[in-house]
Design a protein around this motif. Structure first.
Motif, PDB file in Angstrom:
ATOM      1  N   ARG A   6      -9.340 -14.984  -6.273  1.00 28.36           N
ATOM      2  CA  ARG A   6      -8.483 -15.144  -6.143  1.00 28.36           C
ATOM      3  C   ARG A   6      -7.365 -15.413  -5.009  1.00 28.36           C
ATOM      4  O   ARG A   6      -7.427 -14.681  -3.925  1.00 28.36           O
ATOM      5  CB  ARG A   6      -7.491 -13.853  -7.279  1.00 28.36           C
ATOM      6  CG  ARG A   6      -8.167 -13.856  -8.506  1.00 28.36           C
ATOM      7  CD  ARG A   6      -7.660 -12.401  -9.098  1.00 28.36           C
ATOM      8  NE  ARG A   6      -6.131 -12.248  -9.185  1.00 28.36           N
ATOM      9  CZ  ARG A   6      -5.571 -10.685  -9.433  1.00 28.36           C
ATOM     10  NH1 ARG A   6      -6.262 -10.041 -10.261  1.00 28.36           N
ATOM     11  NH2 ARG A   6      -4.114 -10.840  -9.318  1.00 28.36           N
ATOM     12  N   PRO A   7      -6.056 -16.162  -4.892  1.00 29.38           N
ATOM     13  CA  PRO A   7      -5.121 -16.137  -4.014  1.00 29.38           C
ATOM     14  C   PRO A   7      -5.116 -14.244  -3.378  1.00 29.38           C
ATOM     15  O   PRO A   7      -4.805 -13.812  -4.028  1.00 29.38           O
ATOM     16  CB  PRO A   7      -4.839 -17.014  -3.698  1.00 29.38           C
ATOM     17  CG  PRO A   7      -3.926 -17.160  -5.438  1.00 29.38           C
ATOM     18  CD  PRO A   7      -6.140 -16.309  -5.695  1.00 29.38           C
ATOM     19  N   LEU A   8      -4.997 -14.736  -1.926  1.00 26.29           N
ATOM     20  CA  LEU A   8      -4.544 -12.898  -1.567  1.00 26.29           C
ATOM     21  C   LEU A   8      -3.644 -13.368  -1.436  1.00 26.29           C
ATOM     22  O   LEU A   8      -2.275 -14.680  -0.920  1.00 26.29           O
ATOM     23  CB  LEU A   8      -4.670 -13.187  -0.290  1.00 26.29           C
ATOM     24  CG  LEU A   8      -6.289 -12.836   0.079  1.00 26.29           C
ATOM     25  CD1 LEU A   8      -6.703 -12.938   1.532  1.00 26.29           C
ATOM     26  CD2 LEU A   8      -6.483 -11.594  -0.811  1.00 26.29           C
ATOM     27  N   LEU A   9      -2.174 -13.114  -2.346  1.00 28.93           N
ATOM     28  CA  LEU A   9      -0.656 -12.946  -2.554  1.00 28.93           C
ATOM     29  C   LEU A   9       0.524 -12.013  -1.177  1.00 28.93           C
ATOM     30  O   LEU A   9      -0.235 -10.901  -1.138  1.00 28.93           O
ATOM     31  CB  LEU A   9      -0.104 -12.492  -3.808  1.00 28.93           C
ATOM     32  CG  LEU A   9      -0.880 -13.732  -4.690  1.00 28.93           C
ATOM     33  CD1 LEU A   9      -0.213 -11.842  -6.450  1.00 28.93           C
ATOM     34  CD2 LEU A   9      -0.715 -14.808  -4.413  1.00 28.93           C
ATOM     35  N   SER A  10       1.160 -12.458  -0.586  1.00 30.16           N
ATOM     36  CA  SER A  10       1.916 -12.306   0.233  1.00 30.16           C
ATOM     37  C   SER A  10       1.803 -10.778  -0.482  1.00 30.16           C
ATOM     38  O   SER A  10       3.247 -11.067  -1.836  1.00 30.16           O
ATOM     39  CB  SER A  10       3.006 -12.712   0.487  1.00 30.16           C
ATOM     40  OG  SER A  10       2.323 -14.027   1.655  1.00 30.16           O
ATOM     41  N   PRO A  11       2.304  -9.091   0.219  1.00 25.89           N
ATOM     42  CA  PRO A  11       3.236  -8.351  -0.303  1.00 25.89           C
ATOM     43  C   PRO A  11       4.177  -8.424  -0.981  1.00 25.89           C
ATOM     44  O   PRO A  11       5.162  -9.217  -0.232  1.00 25.89           O
ATOM     45  CB  PRO A  11       2.973  -7.036   0.581  1.00 25.89           C
ATOM     46  CG  PRO A  11       2.595  -7.594   1.681  1.00 25.89           C
ATOM     47  CD  PRO A  11       2.298  -9.219   1.828  1.00 25.89           C
ATOM     48  N   GLU A  12       5.101  -8.291  -1.772  1.00 32.89           N
ATOM     49  CA  GLU A  12       6.757  -7.952  -2.156  1.00 32.89           C
ATOM     50  C   GLU A  12       7.011  -6.618  -1.251  1.00 32.89           C
ATOM     51  O   GLU A  12       7.028  -5.643  -1.003  1.00 32.89           O
ATOM     52  CB  GLU A  12       6.423  -7.583  -3.156  1.00 32.89           C
ATOM     53  CG  GLU A  12       5.243  -9.081  -4.673  1.00 32.89           C
ATOM     54  CD  GLU A  12       6.762 -10.008  -4.540  1.00 32.89           C
ATOM     55  OE1 GLU A  12       7.253 -10.200  -5.100  1.00 32.89           O
ATOM     56  OE2 GLU A  12       5.873 -11.305  -4.421  1.00 32.89           O
ATOM     57  N   PRO A  13       8.546  -6.937  -1.332  1.00 35.96           N
ATOM     58  CA  PRO A  13       9.656  -6.143  -1.131  1.00 35.96           C
ATOM     59  C   PRO A  13       8.978  -4.593  -1.725  1.00 35.96           C
ATOM     60  O   PRO A  13       8.642  -4.191  -3.043  1.00 35.96           O
ATOM     61  CB  PRO A  13      10.700  -6.428  -1.243  1.00 35.96           C
ATOM     62  CG  PRO A  13      10.835  -7.916  -1.377  1.00 35.96           C
ATOM     63  CD  PRO A  13       9.598  -8.410  -1.702  1.00 35.96           C
ATOM     64  N   GLY A  14       9.290  -3.190  -0.175  1.00 43.62           N
ATOM     65  CA  GLY A  14       8.423  -1.667  -1.655  1.00 43.62           C
ATOM     66  C   GLY A  14       7.129  -2.505  -0.846  1.00 43.62           C
ATOM     67  O   GLY A  14       6.949  -0.790  -1.282  1.00 43.62           O
ATOM     68  N   GLU A  15       5.993  -2.785  -0.914  1.00 45.62           N
ATOM     69  CA  GLU A  15       4.483  -2.253  -0.788  1.00 45.62           C
ATOM     70  C   GLU A  15       4.889  -2.567   0.427  1.00 45.62           C
ATOM     71  O   GLU A  15       4.950  -2.918   1.769  1.00 45.62           O
ATOM     72  CB  GLU A  15       4.259  -3.972  -1.397  1.00 45.62           C
ATOM     73  CG  GLU A  15       4.363  -4.403  -2.860  1.00 45.62           C
ATOM     74  CD  GLU A  15       3.578  -5.323  -3.451  1.00 45.62           C
ATOM     75  OE1 GLU A  15       3.526  -4.912  -4.799  1.00 45.62           O
ATOM     76  OE2 GLU A  15       3.208  -5.979  -2.693  1.00 45.62           O
ATOM     77  N   PRO A  16       3.479  -1.837   1.073  1.00 46.91           N
ATOM     78  CA  PRO A  16       3.211  -2.645   2.275  1.00 46.91           C
ATOM     79  C   PRO A  16       2.297  -3.272   2.914  1.00 46.91           C
ATOM     80  O   PRO A  16       2.169  -4.336   2.017  1.00 46.91           O
ATOM     81  CB  PRO A  16       1.630  -0.803   1.929  1.00 46.91           C
ATOM     82  CG  PRO A  16       1.780  -0.449   0.857  1.00 46.91           C
ATOM     83  CD  PRO A  16       2.208  -1.342   0.099  1.00 46.91           C
ATOM     84  N   ALA A  17       2.771  -3.466   3.834  1.00 45.60           N
ATOM     85  CA  ALA A  17       2.850  -5.013   4.911  1.00 45.60           C
ATOM     86  C   ALA A  17       1.313  -5.383   4.863  1.00 45.60           C
ATOM     87  O   ALA A  17       1.263  -6.513   5.194  1.00 45.60           O
ATOM     88  CB  ALA A  17       3.562  -4.608   6.301  1.00 45.60           C
ATOM     89  N   ALA A  18       0.762  -4.819   4.820  1.00 46.51           N
ATOM     90  CA  ALA A  18      -0.975  -4.736   5.369  1.00 46.51           C
ATOM     91  C   ALA A  18      -1.788  -3.773   4.539  1.00 46.51           C
ATOM     92  O   ALA A  18      -1.436  -2.443   4.647  1.00 46.51           O
ATOM     93  CB  ALA A  18      -1.258  -5.634   5.884  1.00 46.51           C
TER      94      ALA A  18
END
Length: 215
Positions: A6-18
Motif C-alpha cells: 500500500r502506498p504511504l499516505l501523508s498524515p492528515e491534520p490532527g495526526e502525528p507528523a511521523a
C-alpha cells in the motif's frame, strides 16, 4: 498472488507528523500554528545562550567556545526529546543555524571578517558539512527572505508580506526536507518559521534607533 504494498499516505491534520512524533499536522496559515519555541522553551533559551557564548569566543575568549558547543548540544537534545523526532544530523544543522542567526545581532555593530574560526571537529567550524546553508543555499535564502518579509509585515509596509513570509518558510522547509528527511515536513516548517522569526527580530532591533540618538 501477493498484494502490492500500500502506498504511504501523508498524515492528515490532527495526526502525528511521523511515527513517534509529537508534532501534530496542522492545516492553515503557518504563523497560526503552535511555534517551536512553545514546544521547547528551554531549547530556545539554550540557543540564545549559545549565541552569546559564540560571540564571546569571537571577541577573544577562547574558553567560551566550549560553552557554546555544550549549550548547542543541550538544545539539540531538548528539541529531539520535545518533538519526538530525534534525527541527529538534521537537528545539528538546524540548531547550529539557529545559533548563528541569533549571534548576528551581537556582531552587527563590528567588523567580523577577522573573527576566529573554530577548527574541526567543532559544530561551529565554518566548513562543517552539516551547515544548513551548505545543505541547501536556496533554503537559507528563503529563510532570510521570509525574515525580511516578517519584519516588513510588522511595520505594515505591504499587505502581501505575511503571505510572502509564509511562502518562504514553506519553500525552505521543502528544500531542507528533501536533503534531510529524518525530520518530518511539518517539523521543518516550524524550524524554518523559528529561524525566520529570529532573523526578523534581528532586523527590527538593528533598525530601532538607540535611546537618545538623533532621529
Amino acid at each position: 498472488m501477493p498484494f502490492p504494498p500500500r502506498p504511504l499516505l501523508s498524515p492528515e491534520p490532527g495526526e502525528p507528523a511521523a511515527p513517534g512524533s509529537r508534532i501534530t499536522v496542522e492545516a492553515g496559515d503557518i504563523l497560526m500554528r503552535r511555534g517551536l519555541n512553545e514546544l521547547a522553551r528551554s531549547a530556545q533559551v539554550a540557543v540564545i545562550e549559545a549565541a552569546k557564548a559564540l560571540e564571546d569566543f569571537r571577541l577573544g575568549n577562547g574558553a567560551a567556545l566550549g560553552r557554546a558547543e555544550t549549550l548547542a548540544c543541550r538544545a539539540i537534545a531538548t528539541f529531539q526529546e520535545r518533538t519526538g523526532e530525534p534525527d541527529e544530523a538534521a537537528w545539528q544543522a538546524a540548531v547550529v543555524y539557529m545559533v548563528e542567526l541569533w549571534a548576528t545581532r551581537y556582531s552587527a555593530g563590528r567588523p567580523a571578517a577577522f573573527d576566529p574560526a573554530p577548527p574541526p571537529p567543532y559544530l561551529f567550524t565554518p566548513v562543517h558539512p552539516l551547515r544548513l546553508e551548505t545543505v541547501s543555499r536556496d533554503a537559507h535564502d528563503h529563510v532570510l527572505g521570509a525574515g525580511r518579509s516578517l519584519e516588513r509585515a510588522a511595520r505594515g509596509l505591504d499587505t502581501r508580506d505575511t503571505a510572502r513570509a509564509q511562502h518562504g518558510m514553506y519553500e525552505a522547509a521543502r528544500l531542507l526536507h528533501e536533503q534531510l528527511d529524518g525530520l518530518s515536513m511539518p517539523l521543518w516548517v516550524l524550524i524554518s518559521r523559528f529561524c525566520a522569526e529570529i532573523h526578523a527580530e534581528t532586523l527590527r532591533i538593528l533598525k530601532t534607533p538607540a535611546p537618545g540618538s538623533a532621529t
